[in-house]
Design a protein around this motif. Structure first.
Motif, PDB file in Angstrom:
ATOM      1  N   UNK A 156      10.544  45.086  67.795  1.00 14.62           N
ATOM      2  CA  UNK A 156      11.478  44.167  67.153  1.00 14.62           C
ATOM      3  C   UNK A 156      12.908  44.651  67.338  1.00 14.62           C
ATOM      4  N   UNK A 157      13.794  43.702  67.540  1.00 15.91           N
ATOM      5  CA  UNK A 157      15.210  43.982  67.700  1.00 15.91           C
ATOM      6  C   UNK A 157      15.966  43.113  66.704  1.00 15.91           C
ATOM      7  N   UNK A 158      16.446  43.727  65.627  1.00 16.16           N
ATOM      8  CA  UNK A 158      17.023  42.927  64.559  1.00 16.16           C
ATOM      9  C   UNK A 158      15.943  42.058  63.930  1.00 16.16           C
ATOM     10  N   UNK A 159      16.203  40.752  63.858  1.00 18.45           N
ATOM     11  CA  UNK A 159      15.218  39.842  63.262  1.00 18.45           C
ATOM     12  C   UNK A 159      14.443  39.071  64.322  1.00 18.45           C
ATOM     13  N   UNK A 160      14.456  39.569  65.550  1.00 12.95           N
ATOM     14  CA  UNK A 160      13.807  38.861  66.644  1.00 12.95           C
ATOM     15  C   UNK A 160      12.723  39.713  67.298  1.00 12.95           C
ATOM     16  N   UNK A 161      11.640  39.057  67.673  1.00  8.54           N
ATOM     17  CA  UNK A 161      10.633  39.692  68.498  1.00  8.54           C
ATOM     18  C   UNK A 161      11.254  40.024  69.840  1.00  8.54           C
ATOM     19  N   UNK A 162      11.108  41.283  70.305  1.00  4.72           N
ATOM     20  CA  UNK A 162      11.773  41.704  71.534  1.00  4.72           C
ATOM     21  C   UNK A 162      10.806  42.125  72.628  1.00  4.72           C
ATOM     22  N   UNK A 163       9.696  42.788  72.256  1.00 11.63           N
ATOM     23  CA  UNK A 163       8.832  43.348  73.293  1.00 11.63           C
ATOM     24  C   UNK A 163       7.434  43.582  72.764  1.00 11.63           C
ATOM     25  N   UNK A 164       6.489  43.698  73.696  1.00 12.48           N
ATOM     26  CA  UNK A 164       5.148  44.102  73.351  1.00 12.48           C
ATOM     27  C   UNK A 164       4.552  44.892  74.495  1.00 12.48           C
ATOM     28  N   UNK A 165       3.787  45.923  74.146  1.00 14.50           N
ATOM     29  CA  UNK A 165       3.088  46.729  75.135  1.00 14.50           C
ATOM     30  C   UNK A 165       1.621  46.782  74.733  1.00 14.50           C
ATOM     31  N   UNK A 166       0.739  46.620  75.703  1.00  5.58           N
ATOM     32  CA  UNK A 166      -0.688  46.565  75.420  1.00  5.58           C
ATOM     33  C   UNK A 166      -1.443  47.338  76.483  1.00  5.58           C
ATOM     34  N   UNK A 167      -2.481  48.062  76.063  1.00  8.96           N
ATOM     35  CA  UNK A 167      -3.364  48.761  77.002  1.00  8.96           C
ATOM     36  C   UNK A 167      -4.786  48.307  76.734  1.00  8.96           C
ATOM     37  N   UNK A 168      -5.444  47.771  77.773  1.00 10.39           N
ATOM     38  CA  UNK A 168      -6.791  47.257  77.579  1.00 10.39           C
ATOM     39  C   UNK A 168      -7.832  48.337  77.824  1.00 10.39           C
ATOM     40  N   UNK A 169      -9.101  47.967  77.695  1.00 10.21           N
ATOM     41  CA  UNK A 169     -10.184  48.926  77.800  1.00 10.21           C
ATOM     42  C   UNK A 169     -10.364  49.498  79.193  1.00 10.21           C
ATOM     43  N   UNK A 170      -9.747  48.863  80.201  1.00  8.18           N
ATOM     44  CA  UNK A 170      -9.853  49.342  81.580  1.00  8.18           C
ATOM     45  C   UNK A 170      -8.640  50.171  81.999  1.00  8.18           C
ATOM     46  N   UNK A 171      -7.727  50.374  81.065  1.00  2.99           N
ATOM     47  CA  UNK A 171      -6.541  51.166  81.369  1.00  2.99           C
ATOM     48  C   UNK A 171      -5.382  50.362  81.919  1.00  2.99           C
ATOM     49  N   UNK A 172      -5.542  49.058  82.059  1.00  2.00           N
ATOM     50  CA  UNK A 172      -4.438  48.223  82.522  1.00  2.00           C
ATOM     51  C   UNK A 172      -3.394  48.094  81.416  1.00  2.00           C
ATOM     52  N   UNK A 173      -2.131  48.148  81.787  1.00  2.00           N
ATOM     53  CA  UNK A 173      -1.054  48.059  80.813  1.00  2.00           C
ATOM     54  C   UNK A 173      -0.235  46.792  81.035  1.00  2.00           C
ATOM     55  N   UNK A 174       0.048  46.115  79.944  1.00  2.25           N
ATOM     56  CA  UNK A 174       0.832  44.885  79.991  1.00  2.25           C
ATOM     57  C   UNK A 174       2.083  45.055  79.148  1.00  2.25           C
ATOM     58  N   UNK A 175       3.221  44.696  79.717  1.00  2.00           N
ATOM     59  CA  UNK A 175       4.496  44.738  78.998  1.00  2.00           C
ATOM     60  C   UNK A 175       5.085  43.334  78.974  1.00  2.00           C
ATOM     61  N   UNK A 176       5.570  42.926  77.820  1.00  8.17           N
ATOM     62  CA  UNK A 176       6.153  41.599  77.670  1.00  8.17           C
ATOM     63  C   UNK A 176       7.521  41.729  77.028  1.00  8.17           C
ATOM     64  N   UNK A 177       8.495  41.035  77.586  1.00  7.76           N
ATOM     65  CA  UNK A 177       9.817  40.945  76.974  1.00  7.76           C
ATOM     66  C   UNK A 177      10.061  39.489  76.590  1.00  7.76           C
ATOM     67  N   UNK A 178      10.621  39.297  75.405  1.00 13.08           N
ATOM     68  CA  UNK A 178      10.896  37.962  74.892  1.00 13.08           C
ATOM     69  C   UNK A 178      12.396  37.742  74.766  1.00 13.08           C
TER      70      UNK A 178
END
Length: 205
Positions: A156-178
């Motif tokens: 979170x950045x201030x009052x806004x959703x800014x980013x998300x990072x996720x790691x799945x069961x296979x080790x793949x990593x996902x990054x999201x910027x909003x």
């Protein structure tokens, strides 16, 4: 189908987790999950696997309970619509629509947070996870061993959703910027009615 189920689960999870200014990340996340009725904005998603990295981007609209629309604009055009009963995936390049039951497709995955306000506490253990730059993070760890995800970090950045990072069961990593996130969009239920384009094949899962 270009990992659409993974895209759906990851994106819908991230989008409904935001914050209010001057609040702890966990308290803010829970408050938003309880209070938010709609959300819209833009996203950029990067999936890192052992073989390659893939980046996609687009826009989203969400209206609770259970209505959502994701439009992938690049590098391929794809639309995912949840109308409350079914999920419709329209792959423009393949000229194909896949229809599936919404409850069965989402199941108890993180995307269930969309349509069930109690899913956050029911499915995840939460803790503050520090800051990086001006982004404050919450770490969400699934309570079930077979949830499919090792962890989700919501930023979170201030009052806004800014980013998300996720790691799945296979080790793949996902990054999201909003960006351009609107927590009070003017949305109607009719915007989430999917009409199958002419000449397009429909498959059912």
């Amino acid at each position: 189908m270009k990992n659409w189920k993974k895209n759906l689960s990851v994106l819908l999870t991230a989008t409904f987790l935001s914050s209010t200014a001057h609040a702890g990340a966990i308290d803010a996340l829970k408050k938003f999950n309880q209070d938010a009725d709609g959300l819209s904005g833009n996203f950029t998603q990067t999936v890192q696997s052992k073989k390659k990295n893939q980046t996609s981007s687009g826009t989203f609209q969400i209206l609770r309970p259970g209505l959502f629309k994701w439009d992938y604009k690049s590098p391929y055009k794809q639309t995912i619509v949840g109308d409350g009963a079914n999920i419709w995936l329209y792959d423009v390049d393949l000229k194909q629509v896949t229809k599936s039951n919404q409850d069965q497709t989402i199941g108890d995955s993180p995307a269930a947070i969309l349509s069930n306000k109690s899913a956050l506490d029911a499915s995840y253990m939460l803790k503050e996870d520090g800051t990086s730059g001006d982004i404050q993070y919450v770490l969400a760890t699934p309570k079930r061993a077979n949830a499919g995800y090792q962890y989700i970090r919501i930023g979170f950045q201030g009052d806004k959703l800014a980013a998300m990072q996720l790691k799945d069961g296979f080790g793949n990593q996902t990054s999201i910027r909003f960006n351009g996130v609107n927590t009070k969009p003017n949305l109607s239920r009719g915007a989430f009615k999917f009409v199958v384009p002419k000449g397009v094949d429909v498959l059912s899962n």
